[in-house]
Design an enzyme around this catalytic site. Structure first.
Site: not given
Ligand SMILES: *[C@@H]1O[C@H](CO)[C@@H](O)[C@H](O)[C@H]1NC(C)=O
Ligand SMILES: *[C@@H]1O[C@H](CO)[C@@H](O)[C@H](O)[C@H]1NC(C)=O
Ligand SMILES: *[C@@H]1O[C@H](CO)[C@@H](O)[C@H](O)[C@H]1NC(C)=O
Ligand SMILES: *[C@@H]1O[C@H](CO)[C@@H](O)[C@H](O)[C@H]1NC(C)=O
Ligand SMILES: *[C@@H]1O[C@H](CO)[C@@H](O)[C@H](O)[C@H]1NC(C)=O
Ligand SMILES: *[C@@H]1O[C@H](CO)[C@@H](O)[C@H](O)[C@H]1NC(C)=O
Ligand SMILES: *[C@@H]1O[C@H](CO)[C@@H](O)[C@H](O)[C@H]1NC(C)=O
Ligand SMILES: *[C@@H]1O[C@H](CO)[C@@H](O)[C@H](O)[C@H]1NC(C)=O
Length: 799
Positions: A520-522, A525, A527, A541, A633
């Site tokens: 994932g791209r949180g 950053g 992950v 992450k 957020d």
């Protein structure tokens, strides 16, 4: 340096594990039962211990040469203090010499101080008795013949009840006087004559009920007056039930936690759960600290903000009665009983004093109200308010100014003062341009700037953390010591102390298999999936390169370490080496809510699990967690789902980690992507409060229900753009939150056709309404997160 390590290590270990080394040995020598004719002496520090070692009963030192006969949790808290759950003589401490607690041959329990009787259980019996401390924390005087209790401490609570300790018509809780003075204080919890549990403030002159709100009918406060059995009970799972229909469930409902319900010094009832040797609030009765009566004493106004906590301010023309004890309030600098020609009034905007009206006039004029107050030498102030119901003004003249607090509605108090004081007040106001009694809104520090090039918002968020001194020190040690290539034992000790492991970059590279599998791209950053040497699957992450210093990063991590909730993602460790800033946390089988929504993998059952789960976590962050944190957020990307589709919230409090030096596109898209979830306060540059999270939460729920994304999607073509209204206004057009019950077709209009399974219409109706309340424009109209939790729990129970 090595010398320093050698010096501090023993300190740290004994600090964190005193029980193992000393306390255990202590207790084994003590008797577990007191028989007739024997006694416990204060000099010998005699005590009884429950079979499970959880509770101890004996003499407890509360001050110099002052002892209580008490029951406490055997294990000390992190600050080294014990938590008392009961005491016999809170108002009459005994000497540290020649005091004893004995069980007489005739069956009476007596506490004596140098031969003088201080306290007695007033019992007698011809049968054989023994005094023992049970695993539940109940100190009982048992008849051996049939095991019945002649006396038990559970029947005489002080300020605390324990799980399964009945609270009845014969019991009351009385708060302590202060955190250091355990004698009886001002607040009382009791079953009233009308069978309702209430909270009362009382001192020598005043009594004032404040919970449930006295101006609300019991029925409207959700209480019932019909059942006169007057019984309430908190069970060990964290569920509370009372015959007046007051029920609640703690935020950490479940097994395995030690709990207590305490009427605190500040007049609030809280349920605490024991967690790593400190108490965490898992429920509280009153969410607005200034709604508690008497908290600031007379002639004083209570204000609260999350940064500085509660404050008591003397009214103009008054001074503090006792500087070391705010509850004495303030006293006038003038004598009101003198010549009444020389008085005038100052306006205290939005300040209310509850109660003590000696005169109430309907259809009043301002002049008439003023005159009435001037005419009476006992009148201290008046309130003058418009009543919509009457269509005219009401006048309340007050003889006592108590329970002062700010009110959002136009509710003004006019304070009577000698003319000289009025003059000095007006001068003060002129010079400070009205800062007195300014709005009590919470304002967080933040910077805000508008990027003129593309109009996107760039912001930086702060949340307030006051780092406990202990944590800071242990962290400095931690950081300092683990930098050295010292033995692994050191690392293990410290990992326990802080709850985190520090990984080396090499370990991270190995665990993530050289960052092979991106999951994932949180925000901030990328992950990766990883596997630790102990075979735990983790998410790793890697934060975007931040210019943040190591100590800042560590401080941040330590905050996360102290936030603990079952709906928060669990952090295992971190790496801070060179420019690398890496977090290692729980791997969530089912990825993010965003992924599940776009992949159409949810059913309605999941939705009704996810909505309350996320709400509970945010409520915890906002209100229960002692250091008030905003998430800021909240969005589907930050809500992760475990294999049972239980939601866990990630990325809280990390906003600070990557705000500096961000120029690359992924960061920009993150900020733009979050835009759909941002409360109007951001856009209008209004004060940021916890209500921004409530708004974002509402948007997330609407997104789940409708399947429409609130984010502005660049990939869609122009036609679609025209169609794409803002999610919130689109829903508001379709359904109105004040409609009593939504009809099927309206729900059909908005609901997400891609979500599988059946839904309960009433539940859907309720969820939609809650979400709409959360996205109201005015932050004051939105419910708090804990109110949301309550509403959602109701929904669950209704079905
Ligand atoms: C612990 O107890 C001492 C006195 O016994 C007191 O001074 C101190 O404030 C207490 N600490 C806390 C956190 O209550
Ligand atoms: C104990 O025994 C005495 C004499 O037998 C009797 O008078 C007394 O009432 C008894 N007390 C109780 C509490 O049973
Ligand atoms: C136990 O015995 C006492 C008399 O000694 C009696 O009053 C009591 O009711 C008995 N309790 C039970 C539970 O049998
Ligand atoms: C504790 O409070 C009580 C009641 O106000 C007071 O009488 C007593 O002196 C106080 N004790 C200490 C040690 O301050
Ligand atoms: C108690 O609460 C339940 C659920 O909220 C409600 O159904 C019931 O009518 C209430 N009972 C009374 C007597 O108010
Ligand atoms: C009162 O509450 C108790 C405990 O919940 C219950 O057993 C009892 O039936 C209730 N009585 C009435 C009159 O509702
Ligand atoms: C203020 O209150 C404290 C604590 O109750 C007490 O010890 C002290 O004597 C009081 N001071 C005055 C001036 O009344
Ligand atoms: C002022 O007080 C007197 C008695 O103290 C009363 O007779 C009179 O009506 C009052 N005037 C007003 C305007 O309330």
């Amino acid at each position: 340096m090595n010398l320093a390590i050698v010096f501090f290590l023993p300190l740290i270990t004994t600090y964190y594990f005193p029980h193992v080394t000393t306390a255990g040995a202590d207790y084994s020598s003590s008797p577990s039962v007191l028989t007739q004719g024997s006694s416990l002496s204060v000099e010998k520090k005699d005590h009884l211990v429950s079979p499970n070692d959880l509770f101890t009963a004996g003499f407890y030192e509360i001050g110099q040469n002052a002892y209580l006969f008490a029951i406490w949790f055997s294990k000390p808290m992190l600050d080294g203090n014990h938590t008392l759950v009961w005491s016999a003589n809170r108002d009459r401490p005994v000497n540290g010499k020649r005091s004893s607690f004995s069980l007489s041959r005739r069956g009476n329990l007596v506490l004596t101080d140098v031969g003088q009787e201080i306290w007695t259980s007033d019992t007698q019996s011809n049968s054989t008795l023994k005094l023992q401390l049970l695993d539940s924390g109940n100190l009982v005087l048992t008849k051996l013949e049939n095991n019945s209790y002649l006396w038990q401490s559970f029947n005489f609570p002080t300020d605390t009840i324990l799980p399964n300790q009945p609270f009845t018509k014969d019991t009351v809780l009385i708060s302590s006087r202060s955190s250091t003075n355990l004698s009886s204080g001002f607040y009382k919890l009791y079953f009233d004559n009308d069978n309702v549990i209430r909270l009362l403030y009382r001192n020598n002159e005043i009594t004032s009920v404040f919970w449930p709100k006295p101006w609300v009918l019991s029925w409207d406060a959700g209480r019932s007056t019909f059942n006169n059995s007057k019984l309430a009970l908190l069970d060990s799972q964290g569920h509370f039930v009372s015959t007046d229909n007051l029920t609640f469930t703690t935020i950490d409902y479940g097994d395995a936690l030690q709990r207590r319900l305490t009427l605190d010094v500040d007049g609030n009832i809280r349920v605490y759960s024991l967690n790593h040797r400190s108490w965490r609030v898992s429920w509280q009765a009153i969410s607005k600290p200034c709604a508690i009566h008497g908290i600031c004493g007379p002639n004083s106004v209570c204000t609260y903000n999350s940064e500085s906590g509660r404050r008591c301010t003397c009214l103009h023309g008054y001074k503090r009665t006792n500087h070391s004890d705010l509850s004495f309030g303030c006293e006038p600098l003038h004598d009101l009983s003198r010549d009444h020609e020389n008085y005038d009034f100052i306006k205290l905007p939005n300040v209310e004093f509850y109660g003590f009206d000696y005169q109430y006039m309907e259809k009043s004029t301002f002049k008439g109200c003023k005159k009435a107050c001037l005419n009476n030498s006992n009148c201290k102030a008046f309130q003058f308010t418009f009543s919509e119901k009457l269509g005219s003004f009401r006048c309340y003249a007050k003889t006592l100014l108590f329970n002062g607090h700010h009110k959002d509605t136009p509710f003004h108090t006019y304070l009577k003062l000698p003319k000289s004081q009025v003059l000095s007040y007006n001068q003060l106001v002129a010079s400070k341009s009205g800062s007195y009694c300014s709005s009590s809104t919470v304002q967080l520090k933040r910077t805000y700037e508008k990027d003129s090039a593309n109009g996107s918002l760039k912001f930086m968020l702060w949340f307030n953390i006051v780092l406990g001194v202990i944590e800071v020190t242990s962290f400095v040690f931690f950081y300092y010591i683990t930098r050295q290539p010292s033995g692994t034992t050191t690392q293990t000790y410290l990992a326990i102390a802080t709850g985190f492991k520090r990984f080396t970059y090499a370990e991270i590279v190995k665990a993530s298999n050289k960052f092979r599998e991106e999951i994932g791209r949180g925000s901030g950053g990328i992950v990766y999936k990883g596997i630790l040497p102990d075979n735990r699957v983790v998410a790793i992450k890697q934060l975007h390169e931040a210019v943040q210093g190591e100590s800042e990063f560590l401080a941040e991590i330590s905050t996360i370490g102290r936030i603990n909730h079952k709906n928060l993602i669990e952090t295992y460790g971190y790496c801070a080496e060179g420019k690398h800033r890496i977090l290692v946390y729980e791997y969530m089988e089912n990825g993010s809510l965003a992924g599940n929504l776009s992949g159409n993998q949810l059913d309605w059952h999941n939705v009704f699990e996810i909505a309350p789960g996320v709400a509970k976590e945010l409520a915890y962050l906002h209100e229960e967690c002692l250091e008030w944190v905003l998430h800021c957020d909240v969005k589907p990307q930050n809500i992760l789902l475990d294999n049972n589709y239980n939601p866990k919230v990630a990325d809280f409090g990390l906003s600070k980690l990557f705000h500096q030096g961000v120029t690359d596109n992924s960061i920009f898209s993150r900020i733009r992507g979050t835009r759909g979830y941002m409360a109007p306060e951001w856009v209008f540059n209004l004060p940021i409060t916890s209500k921004v999270d409530v708004y974002s939460y509402g948007v997330v729920v609407l997104e789940m229900i409708t399947g429409r994304s609130p984010t502005y999607d660049q990939s869609c073509d122009d036609n679609e753009k025209l169609e794409l209204k803002r999610l919130v206004s689109w829903v508001k057009e379709k359904v109105h939150e004040d409609w009593e019950s939504l009809i099927e077709t309206q729900i059909m209009d908005v609901f997400n056709p891609m979500i599988k399974g059946e839904y309960e219409k009433r539940q859907m109706n309720g969820l939609l309404k809650v979400a709409l309340q959360c996205v109201r424009e005015d932050k004051d109209d939105r419910p708090t997160m804990s109110e949301v939790v309550k509403m959602l729990l109701h929904l669950e129970m209704d079905v």
